[in-house]
Scaffold this motif. Sequence first.
Motif, PDB file in Angstrom:
ATOM      1  N   GLY A  14       0.806  -1.216   0.000  1.00 19.36           N
ATOM      2  CA  GLY A  14       0.000   0.000   0.000  1.00 19.36           C
ATOM      3  C   GLY A  14       0.839   1.266   0.000  1.00 19.36           C
ATOM      4  O   GLY A  14       0.439   2.295  -0.565  1.00 19.36           O
ATOM      5  N   GLY A  15       2.004   1.193   0.602  1.00 17.35           N
ATOM      6  CA  GLY A  15       2.867   2.376   0.704  1.00 17.35           C
ATOM      7  C   GLY A  15       3.282   2.901  -0.656  1.00 17.35           C
ATOM      8  O   GLY A  15       3.505   4.105  -0.834  1.00 17.35           O
ATOM      9  N   ILE A  16       3.401   1.991  -1.647  1.00 18.86           N
ATOM     10  CA  ILE A  16       3.849   2.406  -2.977  1.00 18.86           C
ATOM     11  C   ILE A  16       2.814   3.351  -3.589  1.00 18.86           C
ATOM     12  O   ILE A  16       3.151   4.342  -4.237  1.00 18.86           O
ATOM     13  N   GLU A  17       1.527   3.020  -3.342  1.00 21.63           N
ATOM     14  CA  GLU A  17       0.453   3.851  -3.862  1.00 21.63           C
ATOM     15  C   GLU A  17       0.469   5.229  -3.185  1.00 21.63           C
ATOM     16  O   GLU A  17       0.334   6.261  -3.844  1.00 21.63           O
ATOM     17  N   GLN A  18       0.639   5.218  -1.855  1.00 25.94           N
ATOM     18  CA  GLN A  18       0.689   6.487  -1.116  1.00 25.94           C
ATOM     19  C   GLN A  18       1.831   7.359  -1.615  1.00 25.94           C
ATOM     20  O   GLN A  18       1.711   8.577  -1.738  1.00 25.94           O
ATOM     21  N   GLU A  19       2.942   6.706  -1.917  1.00 27.67           N
ATOM     22  CA  GLU A  19       4.120   7.423  -2.411  1.00 27.67           C
ATOM     23  C   GLU A  19       3.795   8.161  -3.721  1.00 27.67           C
ATOM     24  O   GLU A  19       4.170   9.313  -3.926  1.00 27.67           O
ATOM     25  N   TRP A  20       3.055   7.459  -4.603  1.00 33.69           N
ATOM     26  CA  TRP A  20       2.714   8.084  -5.891  1.00 33.69           C
ATOM     27  C   TRP A  20       1.766   9.273  -5.673  1.00 33.69           C
ATOM     28  O   TRP A  20       1.923  10.334  -6.278  1.00 33.69           O
ATOM     29  N   ILE A  21       0.791   9.086  -4.790  1.00 36.97           N
ATOM     30  CA  ILE A  21      -0.160  10.168  -4.518  1.00 36.97           C
ATOM     31  C   ILE A  21       0.596  11.404  -4.013  1.00 36.97           C
ATOM     32  O   ILE A  21       0.316  12.540  -4.424  1.00 36.97           O
ATOM     33  N   ALA A  22       1.596  11.169  -3.153  1.00 34.48           N
ATOM     34  CA  ALA A  22       2.395  12.283  -2.635  1.00 34.48           C
ATOM     35  C   ALA A  22       3.239  12.922  -3.749  1.00 34.48           C
ATOM     36  O   ALA A  22       3.342  14.154  -3.845  1.00 34.48           O
ATOM     37  N   ASP A  23       3.836  12.060  -4.598  1.00 28.74           N
ATOM     38  CA  ASP A  23       4.635  12.557  -5.734  1.00 28.74           C
ATOM     39  C   ASP A  23       3.806  13.463  -6.642  1.00 28.74           C
ATOM     40  O   ASP A  23       4.264  14.508  -7.097  1.00 28.74           O
ATOM     41  N   LEU A  24       2.593  13.013  -6.911  1.00 28.39           N
ATOM     42  CA  LEU A  24       1.730  13.749  -7.831  1.00 28.39           C
ATOM     43  C   LEU A  24       1.462  15.151  -7.283  1.00 28.39           C
ATOM     44  O   LEU A  24       1.439  16.141  -8.023  1.00 28.39           O
ATOM     45  N   LYS A  25       1.309  15.210  -5.984  1.00 27.67           N
ATOM     46  CA  LYS A  25       1.060  16.506  -5.348  1.00 27.67           C
ATOM     47  C   LYS A  25       2.326  17.364  -5.407  1.00 27.67           C
ATOM     48  O   LYS A  25       2.294  18.535  -5.803  1.00 27.67           O
TER      49      LYS A  25
END
Lengths: 150, 334, 430
Positions: free
Chosen positions: B292-303
């Motif tokens: 799940g952390g990989i997805e959170q990482e992408w969401i943060a990157d996008l921001k």
Amino acid sequence: MIVFLALLTLVDVLGRYLLSAPVPGALEITEIVLALMIGLALPLVERRQAHITVDFVDGIRAPRFQRVRRIVLGLVMAGALGVAARQMFVQAEDYALGNEHTMYFEIPAAPIAFAIAASLAIGAAVALATSLRPPRDTEADRIADEGPGL
Amino acid sequence: APAAAQDCEDVRLMYSRWVPPTHQSVPHMEDWFKQVEEATEGRVKINTLPKPLGKPQAHFDLVKAGTVDFTVINNSYTPGRFVAEAGAELPFIGGEAGPTSIAFWRTYQKYLTGAGDFDGVKLLALATQTGGDLWLKGKDFTSLEDLQGLKVRVAGTVTPKVADALGMVGVLKPITEVYEMLSAGIVDGIFTIPEGVMSFKLEGQLDNAVRVPGGFYRLTSAIIMSERKWNEICAKDQAAIDKLAGENLSWHYAHNTYDLGNQKAVGVLKEAGVDVIQADPATVKAMQDRLGGIEQEWIADLKAERGMDNGAEILDYLRQEADKVAKERAKAGG
Amino acid sequence: MTTALIAFAVMLALAFLGLPIAFALGIVGVVGFMTYTGVEPALYMIGPTIYDSFNNYPLSVIPLFILMGNLVSASGLSRELFRAANAFIGHFRGGLAGATILACGGFSAISGSSVATTATMSQIALPEMRAYNYSRRLAAGSVAAGGTLGIMIPPSIILVIYGIMTETEIGRLFIAGILPGLLALSLYLVAVFAVTAARPELGPAGPRHAWRDRLRALGQVWAVAVLFAIVIGGIYGGVFTPTEAAGIGACGAMYFFLRRSGFDLRGLARIATDTVVTSAMLFIIIVGAELFSNLISMSGLPNMLIDGIQAAGLAPYTVILLMLVIYFVMGMFLDSLGMILLTVPVFYPVISFLGFDLIWFGIIVVTVTEISLITPPIGMNIFIMRSMNRDLPLGTIYTGVLPFVAADVVRLAILTAFPVIALLLPSMMG
Ligand code: NA
Ligand code: NA
């Protein structure tokens, strides 16, 4: 740097077999070190005139012809390296713009491209200087005589 | 009509193709080129160069500069550039390649055009592979425990993180060396799809595939052409090409290359005795927790990189759309 | 098509005027490309071509194999190779020339370069043959020809570059070179003994060595054998990839060099610098060749050749024969690498279209390249010999290599007729 490359491979392979722990991202380190090593050696290639040439007209004994030929060739090479330097700067800017980086360590490509560009520019200057200098029996000739090592 | 046709000039496009001539996509791209030629009454022709004009990762820049007119790029080769599109590469996204690619195209149109990742080129289609499996040599799989300490070949941005999170050791090597690494036991496994196993003739080197719904990762591609060439094409022909591009080309490319490619691989895998193991729901749940952390990482990157704070919404939409299209297509197909 | 032909002509003219081949290729490639896309798009390809060629994992084998050869050469192992070969066959008629060939073969097993092999062996073997009153022709011929083995017996820089250009596995190419390399070695030995059988005065027999001396001489060359076994055996057995093999071979050579030189770190630094300069020169050539082949690709020449072959209804082997003739003629005038860089982008799509094996074709290309190194008027190995031995007339070397050129032509015929010689070992790999 080349010695470092060799040792890196050794450690990577030994680590993989003996400890089941390869050097993480050894591939990326190898590529970056290779790019910098080759890029930064470009002026040295010009200084030593280590290029492979077809020396058909070298034997012609017409000093003025040879002098003019050297200068013209030097100008052409310097010009080509200069254009290459410009294009490498353009590329470096595009890498910076696209935030180009390696996948594992996320090493950015732009600084490396800038370094190669600078090195190409120095290479252009060296090529120019070498062609204007009168020919002499130097280390350059020794290297040229021994051949490029292929 | 003759007057309009006179305004339309002939345009010849050069396609720089860096996948090998044996790649599953080749005949289908040729087929699409024929469709374009017919739709524009022979005015727009796309020719394939005998040799690519650069490394795969250079192709976006080459098209942008107009050195090359037309190409298919792999988005994950230049990870810094396609931050917004990288959401489609995450674990547990979508299903088969065709429907997921249509969903990907719709997601792009709805949410991602503002990110500007394809500025400077004409985007014709977006495609994803099927979700990637984990292929093992000489190792069984019943639970997560079995993966601890295994050495697996990783590539791109997602699989190194997947390997880490599942307790495996990622080995970063070019795809061209994979066969040797498997046969020598340098690695215990790789991440790929059935079509990839078949194309690189790896079936004899593998024993098991571990599959999770949506896959551990997903490679994505984009089909692009140079803006300069696009502007040379008259409005009428542009409209004809646009009609063939978008969802149509996304499906055409992804479904034919990957879904049908995977189907061809089924027989090859069966004959070689490679078993596909569907991870049981409990194991899948455990993996989802770890990854799940990989997805959170992408969401943060996008921001951080694109100033967009709706990453979670985008992924929801992508997953729902992929599901919806898959159901529609299944119904339509009978 | 016309563009491609003009490009070839201009490229050759520039090269013959003394412009380094890398520059001739690159300049013509980019300027020719402008005729298709305009100035800026053509210039644009320079940046990624340079960056992606330098930042390229498989190409790291080039500096590493060059480093290995340079270190082994500096360790004096090459002299010991020659002594050992001489101890075994020096007492035959033409034995010293035979020993030269064998030593060249041994040195080839750890050097990826023909020029390096020739340069090293000419320093060692020529004085010995002179001491025994060998004809200068036979002496020079055996060194120049033996040196060509450097690129056939793995490792081989030329095979690496071929592999990169055609996307063929480098490990398999290396393994494919072993049997043809041994065939070449045998044919060269046959050439030596045929020449000295006809004219014994050219290569008088040397003294016979006792078995004890022979074994002692052999005892010194184990280092070369070990390095070869690790590097090539490692690739063949799949213990590591070719890229890794190069790094490990270089470490092994470094160990021998440091041990034998009394830990001469300054010497190591000098060798490392020379290695990097040579490698950088090669990388510039790779960039130039890439740019030129982009133009060839854009011009559509390979496709036209394929269409032409189909239209003319030529049999595949007729095409191969034509290519070999083209190579032989080109090889008289062109440098080894230049020849490969010019022809492979055009030929390899045709070869794979005709259904031939690209690994086999790689071995054929290396064979014709070896021939080009020793055929007049321009042969790199001949120039190397000449530049290192100023008292050796070119004409002497040219006549000296003729028997070996004949042996090469025989080998080329055998390899073309029996592809299995090249393909047997790679087919047995995992
Ligand atoms: Na060799
Ligand atoms: Na020649």
